[in-house]
Design a protein around this motif. Sequence first.
Motif, mmCIF file in Angstrom:
data_model
loop_
_atom_site.group_PDB
_atom_site.id
_atom_site.type_symbol
_atom_site.label_atom_id
_atom_site.label_comp_id
_atom_site.label_asym_id
_atom_site.label_seq_id
_atom_site.Cartn_x
_atom_site.Cartn_y
_atom_site.Cartn_z
ATOM 1 N N LYS A 52 21.874 101.170 -40.556
ATOM 2 C CA LYS A 52 21.486 100.450 -41.770
ATOM 3 C C LYS A 52 22.579 100.504 -42.842
ATOM 4 C CE LYS A 52 16.584 101.385 -41.090
ATOM 5 N NZ LYS A 52 15.434 102.167 -41.553
ATOM 6 N N SER A 53 23.189 101.680 -43.021
ATOM 7 C CA SER A 53 24.115 101.878 -44.137
ATOM 8 C C SER A 53 25.530 101.381 -43.863
ATOM 9 C CB SER A 53 24.189 103.360 -44.504
ATOM 10 O OG SER A 53 24.927 104.082 -43.525
ATOM 11 N N ASP A 54 25.944 101.363 -42.599
ATOM 12 C CA ASP A 54 27.313 100.980 -42.228
ATOM 13 C C ASP A 54 28.338 101.948 -42.823
ATOM 14 O OD1 ASP A 54 29.087 99.345 -40.794
ATOM 15 O OD2 ASP A 54 29.505 98.082 -42.544
ATOM 16 N N GLU A 55 27.941 103.216 -42.967
ATOM 17 C CA GLU A 55 28.809 104.240 -43.543
ATOM 18 C C GLU A 55 29.133 105.320 -42.519
ATOM 19 O OE1 GLU A 55 30.245 104.214 -46.491
ATOM 20 O OE2 GLU A 55 29.234 102.373 -47.112
ATOM 21 N N LEU A 56 30.395 105.693 -42.440
ATOM 22 C CA LEU A 56 30.849 106.725 -41.505
ATOM 23 C C LEU A 56 30.150 108.061 -41.750
ATOM 24 C CD1 LEU A 56 32.753 107.587 -39.215
ATOM 25 C CD2 LEU A 56 34.508 108.014 -40.953
ATOM 26 N N ALA A 57 29.885 108.378 -42.993
ATOM 27 C CA ALA A 57 29.237 109.648 -43.335
ATOM 28 C C ALA A 57 27.829 109.764 -42.748
ATOM 29 C CB ALA A 57 29.181 109.816 -44.848
ATOM 30 N N ASP A 58 27.233 108.644 -42.346
ATOM 31 C CA ASP A 58 25.869 108.645 -41.830
ATOM 32 C C ASP A 58 25.791 108.655 -40.301
ATOM 33 O OD1 ASP A 58 24.813 108.594 -44.381
ATOM 34 O OD2 ASP A 58 24.745 106.395 -44.446
ATOM 35 N N THR A 59 26.931 108.809 -39.637
ATOM 36 C CA THR A 59 26.922 108.746 -38.179
ATOM 37 C C THR A 59 27.632 109.943 -37.562
ATOM 38 O OG1 THR A 59 27.217 107.240 -36.308
ATOM 39 C CG2 THR A 59 29.060 107.410 -37.857
ATOM 40 N N ILE A 60 27.692 109.951 -36.257
ATOM 41 C CA ILE A 60 28.434 110.959 -35.497
ATOM 42 C C ILE A 60 29.846 110.413 -35.318
ATOM 43 C CG2 ILE A 60 28.595 112.169 -33.296
ATOM 44 C CD1 ILE A 60 25.464 111.698 -33.090
ATOM 45 N N LEU A 84 26.129 118.511 -36.980
ATOM 46 C CA LEU A 84 24.701 118.813 -37.032
ATOM 47 C C LEU A 84 23.807 117.651 -36.609
ATOM 48 C CD1 LEU A 84 24.611 120.924 -40.309
ATOM 49 C CD2 LEU A 84 24.795 121.713 -37.935
ATOM 50 N N MET A 85 24.309 116.436 -36.696
ATOM 51 C CA MET A 85 23.525 115.277 -36.322
ATOM 52 C C MET A 85 23.326 115.173 -34.797
ATOM 53 S SD MET A 85 24.172 111.312 -37.442
ATOM 54 C CE MET A 85 24.306 111.771 -39.159
ATOM 55 N N VAL A 86 24.186 115.832 -34.030
ATOM 56 C CA VAL A 86 24.081 115.780 -32.571
ATOM 57 C C VAL A 86 22.889 116.623 -32.119
ATOM 58 C CG1 VAL A 86 25.201 116.405 -30.392
ATOM 59 C CG2 VAL A 86 26.546 115.354 -32.227
ATOM 60 N N GLN A 87 22.010 116.013 -31.333
ATOM 61 C CA GLN A 87 20.848 116.708 -30.779
ATOM 62 C C GLN A 87 21.077 117.143 -29.337
ATOM 63 O OE1 GLN A 87 18.078 117.639 -32.534
ATOM 64 N NE2 GLN A 87 19.395 116.967 -34.202
ATOM 65 N N LYS A 88 21.884 116.379 -28.613
ATOM 66 C CA LYS A 88 22.179 116.697 -27.218
ATOM 67 C C LYS A 88 23.619 116.303 -26.929
ATOM 68 C CE LYS A 88 20.612 116.131 -22.503
ATOM 69 N NZ LYS A 88 19.641 115.541 -21.579
ATOM 70 N N VAL A 89 24.293 117.128 -26.129
ATOM 71 C CA VAL A 89 25.672 116.850 -25.755
ATOM 72 C C VAL A 89 25.833 117.101 -24.259
ATOM 73 C CG1 VAL A 89 26.409 119.184 -26.437
ATOM 74 C CG2 VAL A 89 28.115 117.383 -26.233
ATOM 75 N N LYS A 90 26.602 116.238 -23.618
ATOM 76 C CA LYS A 90 26.944 116.428 -22.214
ATOM 77 C C LYS A 90 28.411 116.100 -22.040
ATOM 78 C CE LYS A 90 25.605 115.517 -17.470
ATOM 79 N NZ LYS A 90 24.619 114.906 -16.570
ATOM 80 N N VAL A 91 29.113 116.975 -21.330
ATOM 81 C CA VAL A 91 30.543 116.780 -21.116
ATOM 82 C C VAL A 91 30.847 116.874 -19.625
ATOM 83 C CG1 VAL A 91 31.151 119.222 -21.470
ATOM 84 C CG2 VAL A 91 32.866 117.464 -21.883
ATOM 85 N N TRP A 92 31.772 116.041 -19.197
ATOM 86 C CA TRP A 92 32.322 116.091 -17.845
ATOM 87 C C TRP A 92 33.805 116.390 -17.986
ATOM 88 C CZ3 TRP A 92 28.934 112.610 -19.732
ATOM 89 C CH2 TRP A 92 27.761 112.359 -19.026
ATOM 90 N N VAL A 93 34.273 117.463 -17.352
ATOM 91 C CA VAL A 93 35.694 117.806 -17.346
ATOM 92 C C VAL A 93 36.180 117.630 -15.914
ATOM 93 C CG1 VAL A 93 37.430 119.578 -17.797
ATOM 94 C CG2 VAL A 93 35.381 119.450 -19.241
ATOM 95 N N SER A 94 37.204 116.804 -15.733
ATOM 96 C CA SER A 94 37.698 116.474 -14.395
ATOM 97 C C SER A 94 39.180 116.794 -14.271
ATOM 98 C CB SER A 94 37.494 114.986 -14.106
ATOM 99 O OG SER A 94 36.152 114.613 -14.265
ATOM 100 N N LYS A 95 39.524 117.465 -13.190
ATOM 101 C CA LYS A 95 40.929 117.742 -12.865
ATOM 102 C C LYS A 95 41.385 116.660 -11.897
ATOM 103 C CE LYS A 95 42.490 121.931 -12.319
ATOM 104 N NZ LYS A 95 42.890 123.252 -11.804
ATOM 105 N N ILE A 96 42.442 115.939 -12.282
ATOM 106 C CA ILE A 96 42.996 114.872 -11.454
ATOM 107 C C ILE A 96 43.898 115.494 -10.384
ATOM 108 C CG2 ILE A 96 44.307 112.703 -11.491
ATOM 109 C CD1 ILE A 96 41.798 112.639 -13.302
#
Length: 118
Positions: free
Chosen positions: A43-51, A87-99
């Motif tokens: 709604k706000s289009d403001e960076l401060a309001d997002t992740i 603090l806005m993040v409720q869930k995080v998932k990461v994939w780390v891959s070795k090429i």
Amino acid sequence: MGSIKLKNIKVFAYHGCLDEEGKIGSDYRVDLKVKGDLTNSAKSDELADTIDYVHLNKIVKEEMAMRSKLLETVAERINNRVLQEILMVQKVKVWVSKINPPIGGNVAMVSVSRSKTR
């Protein structure tokens, strides 16, 4: 609820159990997905309001720069920092891959994923 995903963050790092891996390094790919309430930012289009995905990318690069034997350890550090710093993040998932991992075969990459919920 919404999600933000950073795909194919390319990093050169020195992870691995072999001494050689700590000396010569290797190419890595990191993918990161976070979930949180993006209603206000829509709604706000403001960076401060997002992740801020610039902040997410910075966390990935800083944690990948610290040598670890196991990809699981790096993934866990990334998840912990994301939840601590954004603090806005409720869930995080990461994939780390070795090429091209040094496993004696023709394997494009090996990946580890970890997820955490607040």
